[in-house]
Design an enzyme around this catalytic site. Structure first.
Site, PDB file in Angstrom:
ATOM      1  N   SER A   1       0.829  -1.214   0.000  1.00  0.00           N
ATOM      2  CA  SER A   1       0.000   0.000   0.000  1.00  0.00           C
ATOM      3  C   SER A   1       0.861   1.261   0.000  1.00  0.00           C
ATOM      4  O   SER A   1       2.058   1.214   0.336  1.00  0.00           O
ATOM      5  CB  SER A   1      -0.899   0.015   1.237  1.00  0.00           C
ATOM      6  OG  SER A   1      -0.100   0.247   2.379  1.00  0.00           O
TER       7      SER A   1
ATOM      8  N   ASP B   1      -1.446  -0.922  -3.671  1.00  0.00           N
ATOM      9  CA  ASP B   1      -2.761  -0.743  -3.036  1.00  0.00           C
ATOM     10  C   ASP B   1      -2.972   0.665  -2.475  1.00  0.00           C
ATOM     11  O   ASP B   1      -2.041   1.296  -1.971  1.00  0.00           O
ATOM     12  CB  ASP B   1      -2.855  -1.771  -1.892  1.00  0.00           C
ATOM     13  CG  ASP B   1      -4.280  -2.042  -1.468  1.00  0.00           C
ATOM     14  OD1 ASP B   1      -5.185  -1.949  -2.319  1.00  0.00           O
ATOM     15  OD2 ASP B   1      -4.490  -2.357  -0.284  1.00  0.00           O
ATOM     16  N   HIS B   2      -4.222   1.124  -2.555  1.00  0.00           N
ATOM     17  CA  HIS B   2      -4.627   2.411  -1.951  1.00  0.00           C
ATOM     18  C   HIS B   2      -3.708   3.566  -2.350  1.00  0.00           C
ATOM     19  O   HIS B   2      -3.259   4.340  -1.495  1.00  0.00           O
ATOM     20  CB  HIS B   2      -4.667   2.299  -0.420  1.00  0.00           C
ATOM     21  CG  HIS B   2      -5.891   1.590   0.093  1.00  0.00           C
ATOM     22  ND1 HIS B   2      -7.151   2.117   0.024  1.00  0.00           N
ATOM     23  CD2 HIS B   2      -6.035   0.379   0.695  1.00  0.00           C
ATOM     24  CE1 HIS B   2      -8.028   1.271   0.549  1.00  0.00           C
ATOM     25  NE2 HIS B   2      -7.372   0.203   0.947  1.00  0.00           N
TER      26      HIS B   2
ATOM     27  N   ASP C   1      -7.134   5.145  -5.224  1.00  0.00           N
ATOM     28  CA  ASP C   1      -8.144   5.422  -4.190  1.00  0.00           C
ATOM     29  C   ASP C   1      -8.493   6.901  -4.112  1.00  0.00           C
ATOM     30  O   ASP C   1      -7.780   7.699  -3.508  1.00  0.00           O
ATOM     31  CB  ASP C   1      -7.599   4.940  -2.835  1.00  0.00           C
ATOM     32  CG  ASP C   1      -8.660   5.033  -1.742  1.00  0.00           C
ATOM     33  OD1 ASP C   1      -9.757   5.541  -2.019  1.00  0.00           O
ATOM     34  OD2 ASP C   1      -8.372   4.592  -0.615  1.00  0.00           O
TER      35      ASP C   1
ATOM     36  N   GLU D   1     -12.303   2.566  -5.847  1.00  0.00           N
ATOM     37  CA  GLU D   1     -13.274   2.385  -4.768  1.00  0.00           C
ATOM     38  C   GLU D   1     -14.387   3.410  -4.853  1.00  0.00           C
ATOM     39  O   GLU D   1     -14.151   4.594  -5.077  1.00  0.00           O
ATOM     40  CB  GLU D   1     -12.538   2.516  -3.431  1.00  0.00           C
ATOM     41  CG  GLU D   1     -13.444   2.450  -2.224  1.00  0.00           C
ATOM     42  CD  GLU D   1     -12.648   2.144  -0.947  1.00  0.00           C
ATOM     43  OE1 GLU D   1     -11.730   1.310  -0.992  1.00  0.00           O
ATOM     44  OE2 GLU D   1     -12.967   2.752   0.072  1.00  0.00           O
TER      45      GLU D   1
ATOM     46  N   HIS E   1     -12.034  -0.913   7.591  1.00  0.00           N
ATOM     47  CA  HIS E   1     -10.593  -1.178   7.719  1.00  0.00           C
ATOM     48  C   HIS E   1     -10.122  -1.275   9.177  1.00  0.00           C
ATOM     49  O   HIS E   1     -10.651  -0.617  10.062  1.00  0.00           O
ATOM     50  CB  HIS E   1      -9.794  -0.053   7.052  1.00  0.00           C
ATOM     51  CG  HIS E   1      -9.701  -0.176   5.568  1.00  0.00           C
ATOM     52  ND1 HIS E   1     -10.381   0.631   4.699  1.00  0.00           N
ATOM     53  CD2 HIS E   1      -8.991  -1.035   4.791  1.00  0.00           C
ATOM     54  CE1 HIS E   1     -10.095   0.290   3.457  1.00  0.00           C
ATOM     55  NE2 HIS E   1      -9.261  -0.723   3.478  1.00  0.00           N
TER      56      HIS E   1
ATOM     57  N   HIS F   1     -12.665  -4.850   0.910  1.00  0.00           N
ATOM     58  CA  HIS F   1     -11.562  -4.310   1.732  1.00  0.00           C
ATOM     59  C   HIS F   1     -11.933  -4.487   3.197  1.00  0.00           C
ATOM     60  O   HIS F   1     -13.085  -4.752   3.538  1.00  0.00           O
ATOM     61  CB  HIS F   1     -11.354  -2.818   1.419  1.00  0.00           C
ATOM     62  CG  HIS F   1     -10.585  -2.579   0.154  1.00  0.00           C
ATOM     63  ND1 HIS F   1      -9.371  -1.935   0.131  1.00  0.00           N
ATOM     64  CD2 HIS F   1     -10.859  -2.925  -1.125  1.00  0.00           C
ATOM     65  CE1 HIS F   1      -8.927  -1.891  -1.116  1.00  0.00           C
ATOM     66  NE2 HIS F   1      -9.818  -2.479  -1.907  1.00  0.00           N
ATOM     67  N   GLY F   2     -10.936  -4.336   4.064  1.00  0.00           N
ATOM     68  CA  GLY F   2     -11.219  -4.426   5.489  1.00  0.00           C
ATOM     69  C   GLY F   2     -11.713  -5.807   5.887  1.00  0.00           C
ATOM     70  O   GLY F   2     -12.549  -5.959   6.779  1.00  0.00           O
TER      71      GLY F   2
ATOM     72  N   THR G   1      -4.823  -6.386   8.554  1.00  0.00           N
ATOM     73  CA  THR G   1      -4.745  -6.330  10.018  1.00  0.00           C
ATOM     74  C   THR G   1      -4.629  -7.717  10.659  1.00  0.00           C
ATOM     75  O   THR G   1      -3.902  -7.881  11.647  1.00  0.00           O
ATOM     76  CB  THR G   1      -5.985  -5.574  10.559  1.00  0.00           C
ATOM     77  OG1 THR G   1      -5.983  -4.277   9.944  1.00  0.00           O
ATOM     78  CG2 THR G   1      -5.950  -5.419  12.060  1.00  0.00           C
TER      79      THR G   1
HETATM   80  O1  G3H Z   1      -6.511  -2.821   1.264  1.00  0.00           O
HETATM   81  C1  G3H Z   1      -6.266  -3.463   2.296  1.00  0.00           C
HETATM   82  C2  G3H Z   1      -7.302  -4.068   3.088  1.00  0.00           C
HETATM   83  O2  G3H Z   1      -8.504  -3.431   2.904  1.00  0.00           O
HETATM   84  C3  G3H Z   1      -6.910  -4.456   4.479  1.00  0.00           C
HETATM   85  O3  G3H Z   1      -7.918  -4.241   5.446  1.00  0.00           O
HETATM   86  O4  G3H Z   1      -6.388  -4.412   7.387  1.00  0.00           O
HETATM   87  O5  G3H Z   1      -8.821  -4.285   7.704  1.00  0.00           O
HETATM   88  O6  G3H Z   1      -7.821  -6.338   6.739  1.00  0.00           O
HETATM   89  P1  G3H Z   1      -7.732  -4.877   6.909  1.00  0.00           P
HETATM   90 ZN    ZN Z   2      -8.272  -1.419   1.838  1.00  0.00          ZN
END
Ligand code: G3H
Ligand code: ZN
Length: 281
Positions: free
Chosen positions: A50, A84-85, A106, A136, A182, A210-211, A235
């Site tokens: 990212s 990413d992002h 993003d 997104e 996230h 995501h997340g 995470t």
């Molecule tokens: O783009 C990365 C992900 O959306 C990671 O999300 O850390 O909540 O799993 P997370």
């Molecule tokens: Zn993300």
């Protein structure tokens, strides 16, 4: 095995009604642990770096990306590299030098019109340079003019707006707001499966969650059945990694060699990767 392209991994996954996991790489040990987890599960995987991870590396994308590239080439399962992002064109334009086959641009924090404008420009550049582009679209919701971030609990992507957005921007994959958020450290997010199905039917491109760390296993599996094709996870790996370091150092207050505690961190991360990949594919 040669480096895979994100486009081919997504196409294969969609055809087989499963998803590809995309895991966030921060350190070398993340990339090593992710590849080892994918090999143990015998599944393809996406290594994603990212813009925030690049900032952590002093703004330099090449060292970590080229290391991940070398690991992808040495893996015995298909592995692709994804940036990413990305919010800044300066980083976007380095994607080709660093071996990425895809990028997530993003602009979800912007208004709808600005998101379309910025993303269309990024998509034109990505396509001219042979990259797949994800972006997104989050619902700007809430009452009294309060704008929700794309992944705040309660934010939702509207299917009609998503169809118009994909047509106007030309993106190849769409990150949608369907209940995940996230950086959750507890797996309590509830996904809106009916909305995922509506979005799947409204847009032709693969949907990205995501997340995903905050989503329980059964909901991840059900989300994939409803139409999610790429599952982004960060995470959950950091929790495994940091938890292992914390417990190693608590047991051995005199340890000084980082190889000792990073080995336990990498191995905990590998276990998490192998388990999560199996849930979604
Ligand atoms: O783009 C990365 C992900 O959306 C990671 O999300 O850390 O909540 O799993 P997370
Ligand atoms: Zn993300």
């Amino acid at each position: 095995m040669t480096l895979a392209s994100t486009g081919s991994l997504l196409a294969d996954a969609r055809a087989e009604k499963r998803a590809v996991a995309a895991f966030n790489v921060i350190t070398l040990e993340h990339a090593e642990g992710i590849v080892a987890g994918a090999e143990r599960a015998g599944r393809p995987v996406i290594l994603q770096i990212s813009e925030n991870a690049v900032k952590f590396h002093d703004g330099c994308v090449l060292p970590i990306a080229l290391a991940a590239h070398a690991m992808a080439e040495a893996a015995n399962v298909p592995v692709s590299l994804h940036l990413d992002h990305v919010e800044h064109d300066g980083l976007l334009h380095q994607a080709t030098d660093a071996g990425f086959s895809s990028v997530m641009f993003d602009a979800s924090h912007s208004s709808y019109a600005e998101n379309v404008e910025l993303t269309r420009r990024a998509a034109d550049w990505a396509h001219a340079n042979g990259l797949l582009i994800e972006s997104e679209l989050g619902q700007v919701g809430g009452k009294d003019g309060v704008h929700l971030g794309a992944h705040e609990p309660g934010a939702r992507t509207d299917p009609d707006e998503a169809a118009a957005y994909v047509a106007s921007t030309g993106v190849d994959a769409l990150a949608v707001a369907v209940g995940s958020s996230h950086a959750m450290t507890k797996r309590t997010a509830g996904l809106d499966f009916a909305l995922i199905e509506q979005l799947r039917d409204a847009v032709l491109v693969p949907l990205v969650l995501h997340g995903s760390s905050g989503v329980p296993d059964d909901a991840l599996a059900k989300g994939v059945r409803a139409g999610i094709v790429k599952v982004n996870i960060g995470t959950a790996l950091n929790m495994a990694y940091t938890g292992a370091v914390r417990s190693f150092l608590a047991d051995d207050a005199k340890a000084v060699d980082p190889r000792k505690y990073l080995e336990s961190a990498r191995s905990a991360l590998t276990d998490t990767v192998a388990q999560l990949i199996t849930v979604i594919s």
